[in-house]
Write a protein that holds these residues in place. Structure first.
Motif, PDB file in Angstrom:
ATOM      1  N   ALA A  29       0.842  -1.200   0.000  1.00 40.57           N
ATOM      2  CA  ALA A  29       0.000   0.000   0.000  1.00 40.57           C
ATOM      3  C   ALA A  29       0.876   1.249   0.000  1.00 40.57           C
ATOM      4  CB  ALA A  29      -0.901   0.019   1.227  1.00 40.57           C
ATOM      5  N   ILE A  30       0.293   2.331  -0.511  1.00 41.54           N
ATOM      6  CA  ILE A  30       0.867   3.658  -0.297  1.00 41.54           C
ATOM      7  C   ILE A  30       0.302   4.086   1.055  1.00 41.54           C
ATOM      8  CG2 ILE A  30       1.078   6.022  -1.134  1.00 41.54           C
ATOM      9  CD1 ILE A  30       0.169   4.928  -3.921  1.00 41.54           C
ATOM     10  N   LEU A  31       1.170   4.261   2.026  1.00 42.85           N
ATOM     11  CA  LEU A  31       0.731   4.536   3.392  1.00 42.85           C
ATOM     12  C   LEU A  31       0.591   6.027   3.662  1.00 42.85           C
ATOM     13  CD1 LEU A  31       3.033   1.998   5.278  1.00 42.85           C
ATOM     14  CD2 LEU A  31       0.644   1.673   4.551  1.00 42.85           C
ATOM     15  N   VAL A  32      -0.434   6.385   4.425  1.00 40.24           N
ATOM     16  CA  VAL A  32      -0.619   7.771   4.852  1.00 40.24           C
ATOM     17  C   VAL A  32       0.558   8.189   5.729  1.00 40.24           C
ATOM     18  CG1 VAL A  32      -2.038   9.334   6.247  1.00 40.24           C
ATOM     19  CG2 VAL A  32      -3.130   7.700   4.700  1.00 40.24           C
ATOM     20  N   GLU A  33       0.955   7.320   6.610  1.00 34.89           N
ATOM     21  CA  GLU A  33       2.072   7.609   7.523  1.00 34.89           C
ATOM     22  C   GLU A  33       3.178   6.564   7.347  1.00 34.89           C
ATOM     23  OE1 GLU A  33       2.643  10.242   9.322  1.00 34.89           O
ATOM     24  OE2 GLU A  33       0.696  11.177   9.031  1.00 34.89           O
ATOM     25  N   PRO A  34       3.924   6.656   6.253  1.00 33.47           N
ATOM     26  CA  PRO A  34       5.023   5.711   6.052  1.00 33.47           C
ATOM     27  C   PRO A  34       6.153   5.994   7.048  1.00 33.47           C
ATOM     28  CG  PRO A  34       5.116   7.425   4.398  1.00 33.47           C
ATOM     29  CD  PRO A  34       3.857   7.650   5.191  1.00 33.47           C
ATOM     30  N   ASP A  35       7.044   5.054   7.187  1.00 31.40           N
ATOM     31  CA  ASP A  35       8.173   5.211   8.096  1.00 31.40           C
ATOM     32  C   ASP A  35       9.246   6.086   7.435  1.00 31.40           C
ATOM     33  OD1 ASP A  35       9.816   4.959  10.269  1.00 31.40           O
ATOM     34  OD2 ASP A  35      10.550   2.965   9.725  1.00 31.40           O
TER      35      ASP A  35
END
Length: 185
Positions: A29-35
């Protein structure tokens, strides 16, 4: 935008640095809050009070090129910074573009018109927006919603397609190597 304009035209797109693609594949997924540390993200130096509008409302920033005409857009929004991202952020020296299937994400999609209205009505003026070009997907974007992907460099003249749904690390590594050699990375 040249040839890249015809490739992006009409689509709903997300862009990212080439080295961040593998984390998207890993997360599926394309994350809203990636690391990713804030100093590595766009417009986050002043903290949450100035995060981009999409991040502020819990979403992923997308470019909605449906009916997009660069010349009329620039006349209507002369201070818009869309060129900062298209064909890619200059310091990246290239970008991965991910096409999002509009019908698949329709329920989570905030259109450019609705996003601009929200920005104005809620007085979110400290949060950057690309008026009538930026859309937001509220929540993470699953890989299953991505219909096509490519890596571009050389001002959009070089484009290498690859499959994101049936991602092949070897193929992407070859494309990445070609890009790195071309830009001297």
């Amino acid at each position: 935008m040249g040839e890249l304009q015809s490739r992006l035209y009409g689509g709903l797109w997300h862009t990212t640095r080439p080295d961040r693609l593998l984390s998207i594949v890993e997360a599926q997924a394309i994350l809203v809050e990636p690391d990713i540390h804030d100093r590595e993200r766009s417009n986050t130096a002043n903290g949450p009070k100035n995060y981009p509008i999409s991040r502020t409302i819990g979403g992923i920033s997308l470019f909605d090129f449906d009916g997009f005409d660069p010349e009329s857009y620039e006349k209507q929004f002369p201070v818009s910074s869309w060129h900062f991202f298209v064909p890619y952020v200059r310091r990246w020296q290239g970008a991965v573009w991910l096409e999002i299937e509009r019908d698949v994400v329709r329920e989570q999609l905030v259109s450019p018109t609705a996003l601009l209205r929200k920005w104005k009505e809620e007085g979110l003026y400290g949060h950057n927006i690309l008026p009538r070009l930026e859309a937001t997907h509220v929540g993470d974007v699953p890989i299953s919603a991505i219909s096509s992907a490519f890596l571009t460099w050389d001002d959009g003249r070089e484009v290498r397609e690859f499959s994101i749904r049936n991602f092949d690390h070897n193929i992407f590594t070859q494309i990445l190597k070609e890009w790195q050699e071309a830009v001297g990375k």
